[in-house]
Write an enzyme that holds these catalytic residues in place. Sequence first.
Site, PDB file in Angstrom:
ATOM      1  N   HIS A 219       0.898  -1.089  -0.027  1.00 56.94           N
ATOM      2  CA  HIS A 219       0.069  -0.063  -0.061  1.00 56.94           C
ATOM      3  C   HIS A 219       0.993   1.293  -0.001  1.00 56.94           C
ATOM      4  O   HIS A 219       1.660   1.547   0.963  1.00 56.94           O
ATOM      5  CB  HIS A 219      -0.962   0.183   1.276  1.00 56.94           C
ATOM      6  CG  HIS A 219      -1.685   1.339   1.462  1.00 56.94           C
ATOM      7  ND1 HIS A 219      -2.451   1.809   0.365  1.00 56.94           N
ATOM      8  CD2 HIS A 219      -1.699   2.309   2.462  1.00 56.94           C
ATOM      9  CE1 HIS A 219      -2.850   2.916   0.816  1.00 56.94           C
ATOM     10  NE2 HIS A 219      -2.403   3.156   2.094  1.00 56.94           N
ATOM     11  N   ASP A 221       0.978   5.182  -0.123  1.00 52.75           N
ATOM     12  CA  ASP A 221       0.323   6.377   0.096  1.00 52.75           C
ATOM     13  C   ASP A 221       0.685   7.418  -1.022  1.00 52.75           C
ATOM     14  O   ASP A 221       1.953   7.641  -1.494  1.00 52.75           O
ATOM     15  CB  ASP A 221       0.480   7.067   1.318  1.00 52.75           C
ATOM     16  CG  ASP A 221      -0.301   6.354   2.454  1.00 52.75           C
ATOM     17  OD1 ASP A 221      -1.948   6.057   2.065  1.00 52.75           O
ATOM     18  OD2 ASP A 221      -0.086   6.231   3.399  1.00 52.75           O
ATOM     19  N   ASP A 335      -7.114   1.321   3.726  1.00 54.35           N
ATOM     20  CA  ASP A 335      -6.881   2.395   4.352  1.00 54.35           C
ATOM     21  C   ASP A 335      -7.597   3.608   4.293  1.00 54.35           C
ATOM     22  O   ASP A 335      -7.099   4.720   3.827  1.00 54.35           O
ATOM     23  CB  ASP A 335      -5.118   2.807   3.926  1.00 54.35           C
ATOM     24  CG  ASP A 335      -4.482   3.648   4.815  1.00 54.35           C
ATOM     25  OD1 ASP A 335      -4.934   3.678   5.934  1.00 54.35           O
ATOM     26  OD2 ASP A 335      -3.420   4.373   4.427  1.00 54.35           O
TER      27      ASP A 335
END
Length: 361
Positions: A219, A221, A335
């Site tokens: 993941h 960001d 998330d």
Amino acid sequence: LLVIVIIITSVVVFQHRTILPSMMVKMANIIFITTSSSLCLLVLYISFIVVDVAEGYPCTFKDNKGDYYDLSPLSDCSFKGYTANGTDGLFILNICQNVNGGCGGQNSGVCQTENGKSWNAGAASEGSFSSLSSGTDKGVILAYVGGSNQGCPANRARSSVFTILCDPSAKTPVITAVNENPQCQYNFVIKSASACPTTPAPQQKVECPLYVWLVPHTHDDVGWLQTIDGYYENQVKHILDTVVASLQANPDRRFIYVEQAYFWRWWTDSRTTDNQRTALTNLVKNKQFEFVLGGWTMPDEACTTYGADVDQLTLGHQFLLQNFDVKPTKGWQIDPFGSSSGAWLNFFTLTFRALGRSQYM
């Protein structure tokens, strides 16, 4: 140099009741942080989903003649169930247990399928036993109610009735008859050695095995504690470089990826070689490398607008369609920091077949 730091970042527990167990579905993300030979951080997540039968229930019954029956061996713990053909399509059924993935968006013990459509023909959570009405046959009746009412007269909910007869020679269940009455009730006759009476009552719980699915992923960001450039140069580029090499080294390995803002940058980076692009294209074709969600980013939900979310998903999906001729079929929203109806409307509009999601509160 090898540093492994394992952090449980989220545990989401969903409890689902059926007539036999309380199902505990646990999802956790584990972060593995290792250093490569060039001392560049490689951050990989491995998510796993555990389906654990916390408590079973005795799939047993005592009839009005005093005979005990234990049908727990007929419960298919893989949730695939048994199939039977009828005049109204194909039926997938299970005993004291739901079928895999439910049916028509609902949890069901019997799923009716026809012409690409499916209907819940009775919920396992609404099951009940009863005695055979008459005769010398040994066996029990198991009924499921609370199914879909679509297409049924007077909006009557679909239901299913299993007449399960004792047959010592039927070591595996044999479905001998399938029929429907006008009130959307489906009747099945099943012969099985497991439907023969036992004495005394066994009171055995249905023990299903533990299933674990490992989902290697990352993941990334799109800007947070570092800039987008900072994350790409310090982490993401090395993640994608090493993932491609690792997947090539072992055809049994799998990896999923979301954020097209970074993937586009890696794909167009002059340092990415033609061999890497060709390898990645082949990995996508053989489903070792799979794009999930497929947006420019994995969006927050509470603070983003519906239109902005549509735009970023469209941008990512167009890039994938143009370069790989693929469209993501699964969502991956781990998330989100909050929730909104707009985000879920997007997911349903995209007709994702599955959605992996954990929420931080």
